[in-house]
Scaffold this motif. Structure first.
Motif, PDB file in Angstrom:
ATOM      1  N   UNK A  63      34.269  47.637  43.966  1.00 35.64           N
ATOM      2  CA  UNK A  63      34.464  47.089  42.629  1.00 35.64           C
ATOM      3  C   UNK A  63      35.271  47.834  41.640  1.00 35.64           C
ATOM      4  N   UNK A  64      35.219  49.105  41.505  1.00 35.79           N
ATOM      5  CA  UNK A  64      36.108  49.812  40.555  1.00 35.79           C
ATOM      6  C   UNK A  64      37.713  49.413  41.015  1.00 35.79           C
ATOM      7  N   UNK A  65      37.909  49.706  42.171  1.00 30.36           N
ATOM      8  CA  UNK A  65      39.509  49.253  42.421  1.00 30.36           C
ATOM      9  C   UNK A  65      39.601  47.853  41.912  1.00 30.36           C
ATOM     10  N   UNK A  66      38.968  46.930  42.272  1.00 30.93           N
ATOM     11  CA  UNK A  66      39.137  45.665  41.822  1.00 30.93           C
ATOM     12  C   UNK A  66      39.129  45.353  40.425  1.00 30.93           C
ATOM     13  N   UNK A  67      38.267  46.016  39.632  1.00 28.15           N
ATOM     14  CA  UNK A  67      38.220  45.913  38.083  1.00 28.15           C
ATOM     15  C   UNK A  67      39.724  46.621  37.545  1.00 28.15           C
ATOM     16  N   UNK A  68      40.193  47.629  38.057  1.00 29.54           N
ATOM     17  CA  UNK A  68      41.110  48.248  37.665  1.00 29.54           C
ATOM     18  C   UNK A  68      42.334  47.509  38.063  1.00 29.54           C
TER      19      UNK A  68
END
Length: 419
Positions: A63-68
């Motif tokens: 999720x963090x990768x996608x948001x970034x």
């Protein structure tokens, strides 16, 4: 470093889409106040994941990768648009950690804030629900159509109208609503949560019957709404309904992953703790409160939960609740479920006649449950040869693999009995 659970998945990008699509979009909407931009950037992030993850491995926090990645893409797009400088300023002054941040506000959850925006009262209710299912959950247009039992073209029109209306309303639509505005959107939000849970509990299509991520998201949103509007009894009713239904999830399939009917389920596998919490919610509603459709459905679910066996089910009581539900929510799906209750509480022929009458209206012509219900009642009546055509009609409409195998198994049983 790839996470072990993600690495074991056959399709981690698909899993991340199911688990995090709404969160990624909601995080971007908070930053950009632009739904179309948020969706475009989220889609680009998932497209990049489909290329990078097979090469680099699945990140520890997908999720963090996608948001970034999506946030960086949004920043680049805004930089290229000279008339969007105010949004660029917002992005540059609102920095968060890789997981999208935990900024507090009146509505302290990005996903719930996005649901409330999509449920703006200036949109027709059907557009509110359709838009939220598409934007927050990531359902395809076809899946939205199935949720509404409408054609895909009609669903597409609702989605376009909803997005256009939000664009006309401007960035303020994504601000936290006041208490009065929140109250005005409760019905639409509850409808969204209800349909979200239904899609999770009986997935429209795919290899699995239950999508636990959607069920959990619906339960979270429902409990949050019930906390925000404690004076709304049907919000409590919806949470109780979901809890009572979700309590049966582990018993819905056998060890081989095949669907089991309510009659076939091992009731010792039901989550009795969750059942007890749901009943406590219902008992806590002050006497004299109006019984809305979700509260009534929760009472029906409680009747099933209270029965120690299928034979001990209080079908006359369930039928009385369905009569009340028909008055509160006279929809084709309610009519179909009531017909089943009539069959079980009175006699099978009367129930079958009601199913046939509903079938003639064509109101559920896109749904496999009508012919599937007809087939089941015909088998119970000892008319398996007649049931074969109904099973064929149901199989032509079903998209979920587990339900398809269930219907195929039932059809084989009917064919064997008829020979």
């Amino acid at each position: 470093m790839p996470s072990a659970s993600a690495a074991a998945s056959e399709d981690p990008v698909r899993d991340a889409f199911r688990a995090h699509w709404g969160e990624v979009v909601a995080s971007l909407v908070r930053l950009t106040s632009d739904l179309s931009l948020a969706e475009d950037c989220a889609q680009e992030a998932y497209a990049r994941a489909s290329v990078r993850w097979p090469l680099d491995g699945v990140p520890e926090r997908p999720r963090a990768w996608l948001v970034t990645v999506a946030r960086n893409d949004a920043r680049n797009r805004i930089k290229r648009a000279a008339n969007e400088r105010t949004k660029l300023a917002l992005l540059s002054t609102t920095e968060h950690g890789d997981d999208g941040g935990t900024e507090q506000s009146v509505i302290d959850d990005d996903l719930l804030r996005l649901v409330l925006a999509c449920c703006h009262p200036s949109l027709p209710t059907e557009s509110q629900v359709a838009l939220t299912l598409r934007t927050v959950v990531g359902l395809s247009t076809d899946e939205v159509a199935r949720a509404f039992t409408i054609s895909p073209s009609t669903a597409a029109q609702r989605l376009v109208r909803g997005k256009n209306r939000l664009r006309e309303l401007g960035p303020s639509v994504f601000a936290d609503p006041s208490d009065d505005q929140l109250a005005a959107r409760v019905d639409a939000v509850l409808a969204v949560v209800y349909l979200l849970f239904n899609e999770g509990y009986a997935a429209t299509r795919g290899p699995v019957l239950v999508r636990g991520d959607l069920c959990d998201e619906a339960l979270y949103l429902g409990r949050t709404v019930a906390r925000l509007v404690p004076e709304e009894p049907d919000a409590v009713g919806l949470v109780a309904l979901m809890e009572l239904t979700h309590a049966r999830r582990t018993a819905r399939v056998d060890a081989a992953g095949e669907l089991l009917t309510l009659e076939e389920q091992d009731r010792s596998l039901w989550d009795r703790g969750l059942v007890a919490r749901a009943v406590e919610r219902l008992d806590a509603v002050p006497p004299g409160e109006a019984y809305g459709p979700y509260r009534i459905q929760a009472e029906i679910a409680a009747c099933h939960a209270a029965a120690p066996s299928a034979d001990a089910t209080d079908w006359p009581r369930i039928l009385r609740w369905y009569d009340a539900l028909t008055r509160a929510q006279p929809t084709p799906v309610v009519a179909l479920n009531r017909a089943v209750a009539v069959a079980m509480a009175t006699d099978l022929e009367t129930g079958l006649a009601e199913v046939d009458a509903l079938d003639r209206t064509g109101s559920l012509r896109h749904h496999h449950l009508v012919p599937a219900t007809r087939a089941d009642l015909l088998v119970r009546l000892g008319r398996p040869a007649e049931a074969l055509g109904a099973y064929d009609a149901a199989l032509a409409l079903v998209d979920n693999d587990v339900e398809r195998r269930f219907l195929e198994r039932r059809r084989r049983g009917a064919a064997s009995s008829a020979s």
